[in-house]
Each structure stands twice: as structure tokens, then as C-alpha cells.
Design a protein around this motif. Structure first.
Motif, PDB file in Angstrom:
ATOM      1  N   TYR A 284       9.894 -12.098  23.088  1.00 50.95           N
ATOM      2  CA  TYR A 284       8.829 -12.048  24.090  1.00 50.95           C
ATOM      3  C   TYR A 284       7.509 -11.619  23.458  1.00 50.95           C
ATOM      4  N   LEU A 285       7.537 -10.531  22.683  1.00 48.85           N
ATOM      5  CA  LEU A 285       6.309 -10.025  22.066  1.00 48.85           C
ATOM      6  C   LEU A 285       5.737 -11.012  21.051  1.00 48.85           C
ATOM      7  N   MET A 286       6.612 -11.687  20.318  1.00 48.01           N
ATOM      8  CA  MET A 286       6.159 -12.603  19.273  1.00 48.01           C
ATOM      9  C   MET A 286       5.380 -13.778  19.851  1.00 48.01           C
ATOM     10  N   PHE A 287       5.779 -14.240  21.034  1.00 45.62           N
ATOM     11  CA  PHE A 287       5.140 -15.420  21.625  1.00 45.62           C
ATOM     12  C   PHE A 287       4.254 -15.086  22.826  1.00 45.62           C
ATOM     13  N   SER A 288       4.029 -13.806  23.067  1.00 45.72           N
ATOM     14  CA  SER A 288       3.220 -13.394  24.210  1.00 45.72           C
ATOM     15  C   SER A 288       1.752 -13.251  23.825  1.00 45.72           C
ATOM     16  N   LYS A 289       0.961 -12.856  24.788  1.00 40.44           N
ATOM     17  CA  LYS A 289      -0.480 -12.638  24.560  1.00 40.44           C
ATOM     18  C   LYS A 289      -0.729 -11.461  23.624  1.00 40.44           C
ATOM     19  N   TYR A 290       0.305 -10.644  23.389  1.00 36.41           N
ATOM     20  CA  TYR A 290       0.134  -9.486  22.513  1.00 36.41           C
ATOM     21  C   TYR A 290       0.329  -9.830  21.030  1.00 36.41           C
ATOM     22  N   GLY A 291       0.760 -11.029  20.740  1.00 38.14           N
ATOM     23  CA  GLY A 291       1.140 -11.392  19.371  1.00 38.14           C
ATOM     24  C   GLY A 291       0.041 -11.258  18.339  1.00 38.14           C
ATOM     25  N   ASP A 292      -1.214 -11.435  18.762  1.00 35.31           N
ATOM     26  CA  ASP A 292      -2.324 -11.403  17.806  1.00 35.31           C
ATOM     27  C   ASP A 292      -2.930 -10.013  17.623  1.00 35.31           C
ATOM     28  N   ILE A 293      -2.381  -9.013  18.322  1.00 36.39           N
ATOM     29  CA  ILE A 293      -2.879  -7.640  18.149  1.00 36.39           C
ATOM     30  C   ILE A 293      -2.521  -7.153  16.757  1.00 36.39           C
ATOM     31  N   LYS A 294      -3.493  -6.567  16.068  1.00 41.35           N
ATOM     32  CA  LYS A 294      -3.271  -6.105  14.697  1.00 41.35           C
ATOM     33  C   LYS A 294      -2.803  -4.656  14.711  1.00 41.35           C
ATOM     34  N   LEU A 295      -1.893  -4.338  13.795  1.00 39.13           N
ATOM     35  CA  LEU A 295      -1.410  -2.968  13.643  1.00 39.13           C
ATOM     36  C   LEU A 295      -2.398  -2.215  12.753  1.00 39.13           C
ATOM     37  N   GLY A 296      -3.464  -1.779  13.371  1.00 40.42           N
ATOM     38  CA  GLY A 296      -4.553  -1.126  12.657  1.00 40.42           C
ATOM     39  C   GLY A 296      -5.878  -1.597  13.210  1.00 40.42           C
TER      40      GLY A 296
ATOM     41  N   SER B  88       3.421  -1.581   6.729  1.00 39.18           N
ATOM     42  CA  SER B  88       3.016  -2.781   7.478  1.00 39.18           C
ATOM     43  C   SER B  88       1.636  -2.701   8.105  1.00 39.18           C
ATOM     44  N   LYS B  89       0.838  -1.756   7.713  1.00 40.65           N
ATOM     45  CA  LYS B  89      -0.514  -1.645   8.258  1.00 40.65           C
ATOM     46  C   LYS B  89      -1.303  -2.927   7.973  1.00 40.65           C
ATOM     47  N   GLY B  90      -2.030  -3.400   8.985  1.00 39.99           N
ATOM     48  CA  GLY B  90      -2.882  -4.568   8.807  1.00 39.99           C
ATOM     49  C   GLY B  90      -2.248  -5.882   9.226  1.00 39.99           C
ATOM     50  N   ARG B  91      -0.965  -5.880   9.580  1.00 40.36           N
ATOM     51  CA  ARG B  91      -0.312  -7.114  10.014  1.00 40.36           C
ATOM     52  C   ARG B  91      -0.343  -7.216  11.536  1.00 40.36           C
ATOM     53  N   THR B  92      -0.361  -8.452  12.061  1.00 37.59           N
ATOM     54  CA  THR B  92      -0.346  -8.637  13.508  1.00 37.59           C
ATOM     55  C   THR B  92       1.068  -8.448  14.041  1.00 37.59           C
ATOM     56  N   ILE B  93       1.175  -8.255  15.351  1.00 37.42           N
ATOM     57  CA  ILE B  93       2.487  -8.096  15.973  1.00 37.42           C
ATOM     58  C   ILE B  93       3.352  -9.321  15.713  1.00 37.42           C
ATOM     59  N   LYS B  94       2.774 -10.514  15.840  1.00 36.91           N
ATOM     60  CA  LYS B  94       3.531 -11.750  15.607  1.00 36.91           C
ATOM     61  C   LYS B  94       3.995 -11.836  14.157  1.00 36.91           C
ATOM     62  N   GLU B  95       3.111 -11.518  13.222  1.00 34.92           N
ATOM     63  CA  GLU B  95       3.463 -11.575  11.804  1.00 34.92           C
ATOM     64  C   GLU B  95       4.524 -10.531  11.471  1.00 34.92           C
ATOM     65  N   PHE B  96       4.377  -9.346  12.038  1.00 38.72           N
ATOM     66  CA  PHE B  96       5.316  -8.256  11.786  1.00 38.72           C
ATOM     67  C   PHE B  96       6.719  -8.631  12.264  1.00 38.72           C
TER      68      PHE B  96
END
Length: 510
Positions: A66-78, A339-347
Motif C-alpha cells: 500500500y505504502l509503495m504505490f500510494s501517494k506517500y511513496g515519493d516522501i523522502k526519508l530526510g 537509508s537516509k535520503g531514500r524515498t518511501i517507495k525506493e526504501f
């Protein structure tokens, strides 16, 4: 000073008390010996709360996709301009080495072969058993454990790098409570996380020591596969990983993780090419498809009308779910830390998809080679495992490749040792963070003390009951952490929802 190291002090006292308990002879304690109590508690938790483990592990897959394909996927961890500290290859290598490296080596041959002859559903049909064997092996090492690591790692990374909070498990739950209770909740949460980590990692160290000892005996029968040899192996490897632990992430863990992946790929390709190559490739395709098809059934199966099936479920599936959960505070925090700097989808895609596919390939090549030898070459690997121990499975399979097999056995020994060092190294780093208020660069003396404690507990568990004691303690240590995970899920989605509302308001104001 004591307040800063309160969590550390209490956790050390608990671990040392456990160590003393394990040393006391069973003849003195009787029914209250370490082995008896942990075995009883393992049975109780598996029988009474197995449903909770099954539902929780399945829920992580749903949430991650759900998180990987949701609107939150592009949020960056940082921050938006933060870049990843490690390149993609090193990042994958580090998270995989921390995740389940020793387990893959230990169970790569033995689990599929044991399922072949002792299946979840009793049957004399080896062809049917072989298919189910790969299904259950993929199930135990596939999406469930890696989605657990992915989600909890995401929660910790989100809090640490998005909200600038300490890298502690407690930071993912305390904001559900009133402020006056937060310190007490935080201390209790971090102590539970430390205990789960120490015993979860100690289990893996014990497995690694068993397999190194078994491999040495297989290469040279004058070296006994005994507790004394396992003790010496742990002492030697402890010295090596404590040396690595003092060099930091950029040197010790990163270098060893890259070496691990190179060794693992070389060993895997060698077995694939000298073994029944086309059979193994066909097996991978068939097993992968069967796994996807059967995943819903396996995820909900509790064998409530089959006593033998439920015992099998407790011994295998529920042990694995408990083991992964006991590892999750350490693995998830370590993955978050790198994993700092990666997006939720990438992570999520990196933590969930890549290691799962690698694990499937690993078990197909090693487990599939063993199954092929048993079914078509009349090699009795299962009998060797029953006679000499689970840790011998890999070496028994490689032995059938002649002189080349001896070379591969030597490479496997190097890989086991390297995974052993990397897992313990990264665990001491995370334990240092947990016990020093989330310090991203914990003091060397704290890391060294945890390294010694981990190894001591692994030795005690091997002394007290071997593999059975290791499995029982994994189940026992994971149970309290389940309830912390539930709180982490609730706080994360509340925080994510609040952040999303802020982002919407900012967009409207532009």
C-alpha cells in the motif's frame, strides 16, 4: 550519568542474570532450569498466540505494498535535498548481510530436505512433498519477514530523518501517551527492544558456531563437532567482529557486507553451474509461481483440525515468525540508519523485493540441488542430517561434487564466518544506539560490552540445549515486542496522516 545509561544498565543486568541462570546445572534447578522453562514458554506462546503471529506477519505485506504505490511513496526519508549515504549496491549488501545471512547458509539445504521427508501434511508422495517443500521454504523466507523489516525500518527512518528524533524504537510509540508517562514508556520499550535483539542475534550466532564447527569436522574428522569447538569458534569470531565494530559503518560493516555478497553470489553460481542447472532454473520458475498462488492459503493456515500439522506449524512457521520479530528491532534500526535520503517507495522496494528474490534463488539452488540428489541420484542427505545434525546439511550436499565440492565447502566456511562477523558487528552498533539514547555513533566501550554479552548468551544457549534452546529463546524474546509493533503501526499512520495534511495546506498556499 545513570539516567543517560539507565536503559543500558537495566538491560545488562537482565542479560547477565539470564547468563547466570543458564550456567547453573539442571540437576540443581530441576523443572526451573533454563532449557525447561524456555521450552515450556515456547510451547505456550505458539499454541495460545499463534494466530496473532500469523495475522501480524501478513499485515506487513499489505501495508508495505500500500505504502509503495500510494501517494506517500515519493516522501523522502530526510530533507528534500538529502542524498543517500551509500550507493545502491552497498546499501543492498549491508541490509541483506544484517538481515538473515547466517540463516540462509544454515537452512539453505537442510530446511527443504527436512520438509521433503517430514512435510507439513504427512505424505509418502515425494513429488508432492518436494513441491510443498519449496512452497513452505519460500513462505518462511519470503515476503513476510522482509516486509516486517521494511515497515519497521521505514517507521524508524521516518521518525529519525523526517522528524529529527533519536534513532530509538521508543520514539515510534511514546507520542501515543501523555507526556508525563513518556519517559517510563520509552525506557520500557527500549529495554524490551534490546532484550529481543540480544537473544535474537545470540540465536543466529549459536547457529553460525554450530555450522562452522560442523564444517570443520566434515573437512577434518579429527576436529570434533562439539560444544568445546563451538565455544572456541565463538571466542575467535567475537574478537574479529569486535575489531570490526570499532571501525565504524563506512569501513567495517560496509566492507564486510560487500565481501559477503561477492562470496554468496560466487558460491551460488558455482553450485548452479556444476549441478543440475536446467532442473534448478525450472524449479525456480515453478516454485515462484506456486508460492504466489499459495501465499494466501499458507498465510492463514493454522492446522486447527490436525494435531500433527499444528506441531509442525509451531516447530517451523511460528518459530520463524518469532525469530524474525526478535531480530526486527536490530535489523530495522540498522536498515533505517543506512537509508537516509531514500524515498518511501525506493526504501520499501529495495528492502522487500531484492532480498526476497535473492533468498528464493538461494533456496532453489541449494535446497533444489539437495532434493535432486535425493530423488534422482539416491543420495541420502536427510539421513546424514538426522545422524550428524542440521548444520551438516550444506556440507553433505557439497560433498557429492567431489574435489570441487571441497573447494566450495571452504568458500562456504568463509561465507559463514563473514556473515557471522557482519551480523554481530551491526547488532552491537544498534544495541549501542538503543542503550545510549539513540546516539548515531555510540561509544566503542558500549558496543564492545554488548558484543561480549551477545557471545556469552550464545555460548550459554548452546551449552544449555543446543538448537532447541536457541529456537525456544527466539520465540520467548519476540513475544513482548509484538505489542510494541502494534503501537508503532498506530503512531506511524497518525503521524503520516498529520504530515500529509500539512503538505496539502502548503500546496494550496503556493
Amino acid at each position: 550519568m545513570f539516567k543517560k545509561y539507565k536503559v543500558y544498565s537495566i538491560s545488562v543486568i537482565i542479560c547477565l542474570s539470564f547468563t547466570v541462570w543458564g550456567v547453573l546445572p539442571e540437576s540443581l534447578l530441576g523443572a526451573f532450569s533454563l532449557n525447561n522453562i524456555t521450552t515450556y514458554m515456547q510451547s505456550f506462546i505458539s499454541n495460545e498466540f499463534g494466530w496473532l503471529y500469523m495475522l501480524l506477519m501478513l499485515s506487513f505485506i499489505v501495508v508495505c505494498f500500500y505504502l509503495m504505490f500510494s501517494k506517500y511513496g515519493d516522501i523522502k526519508l530526510g530533507k528534500e535535498d538529502d542524498e543517500p549515504q551509500f550507493n545502491y549496491i552497498s546499501w543492498i549488501a549491508m541490509l541483506f548481510s544484517a538481515g538473515m545471512g547466517i540463516g540462509l547458509i544454515f537452512w539453505g539445504v537442510s530446511e527443504p530436505i527436512m520438509h521433503l521427508h517430514e512435510p507439513a501434511v504427512v505424505s509418502d508422495n515425494l513429488v508432492r512433498n518436494a513441491r510443498l517443500s519449496m512452497n513452505y521454504t519460500f513462505f518462511h523466507w519470503g515476503l513476510q519477514p522482509w516486509s516486517l523489516y521494511a515497515f519497521l525500518g521505514l517507521v524508524i527512518a521516518y521518525n529519525t530523518f523526517r522528524h529529527n528524533r533519536p534513532a530509538l524504537i521508543s520514539e515510534s510509540v511514546v507520542y501515543l501517551f501523555k507526556e508525563k508517562r513518556r519517559e517510563r514508556v520509552a525506557n520500557m520499550t527500549n529495554i524490551i527492544a534490546i532484550i529481543a535483539t540480544v537473544f535474537g542475534v545470540a540465536t543466529s550466532l549459536g547457529l553460525g558456531a554450530q555450522q562452522i564447527s560442523g564444517g570443520l569436522h566434515y573437512l577434518n574428522e579429527s576436529i570434533p563437532n562439539s560444544f568445546v569447538v563451538q565455544f572456541l569458534v565463538i571466542i575467535l569470531v567475537t574478537i574479529l567482529y569486535l575489531t570490526s565494530a570499532t571501525t565504524g559503518l563506512d569501513k567495517g560493516v560496509k566492507l564486510l557486507s560487500n565481501v559477503n555478497v561477492i562470496f554468496a553470489i560466487l558460491l551460488m553460481l558455482a553450485v548452479l553451474l556444476i549441478g543440475p542447472t536446467s532442473f534448478l532454473l525450472d524449479l525456480f520458475v515453478q516454485s515462484f509461481g506456486s508460492y504466489i498462488q499459495e501465499l494466501p492459503v499458507l498465510s492463514f493456515n493454522m492446522s486447527i483440525f490436525d494435531e500433527a500439522g499444528r506441531e509442525w506449524l509451531n516447530r517451523w512457521t511460528l518459530f520463524y515468525w518469532a525469530w524474525w520479530i526478535s531480530w526486527s528491532p536490530y535489523v530495522s534500526t540498522f536498515i533505517a540508519r543506512i537509508s537516509k535520503g531514500r524515498t518511501i517507495k525506493e526504501f520499501i522496494s529495495g528492502v522487500l523485493i531484492v532480498p526476497t528474490i535473492f533468498a528464493f534463488l538461494w533456496f532453489t539452488i541449494f535446497g533444489g540441488s539437495a532434493i535432486w540428489q535425493e530423488m534422482f541420484n539416491e543420495v541420502e542427505i536427510f539421513n546424514v542430517i538426522q545422524e550428524k545434525g542440521v548444520e551438516i546439511g550444506l556440507f553433505s550436499m557439497l560433498e557429492n561434487y567431489g574435489n570441487f565440492g571441497k573447494i566450495l565447502t571452504g568458500l562456504a566456511m568463509l561465507l559463514i564466518s563473514s556473515f557471522f562477523i557482519t551480523s554481530a558487528d551491526s547488532a552491537t552498533f544498534v544495541l549501542g544506539m538503543f542503550s545510549s539514547q539513540g546516539d548515531l555513533v555510540p561509544r566503542k566501550r558500549i558496543k564492545i560490552s554488548w558484543g561480549i554479552i551477545q557471545s556469552s548468551i550464545a555460548i550459554i544457549l548452546l551449552y544449555a540445549g543446543g538448537l532447541e534452546a536457541l529456537q525456544a529463546v527466539s520465540v520467548l524474546s519476540s513475544f513482548p515486542f509484538i505489542f510494541i509493533i502494534v503501537l508503532m503501526i498506530i503512531q506511524f499512520f497518525k503521524s503520516l496522516s498529520a504530515d500529509n495534511r500539512v503538505m496539502i495546506v502548503k500546496e494550496k498556499c503556493k
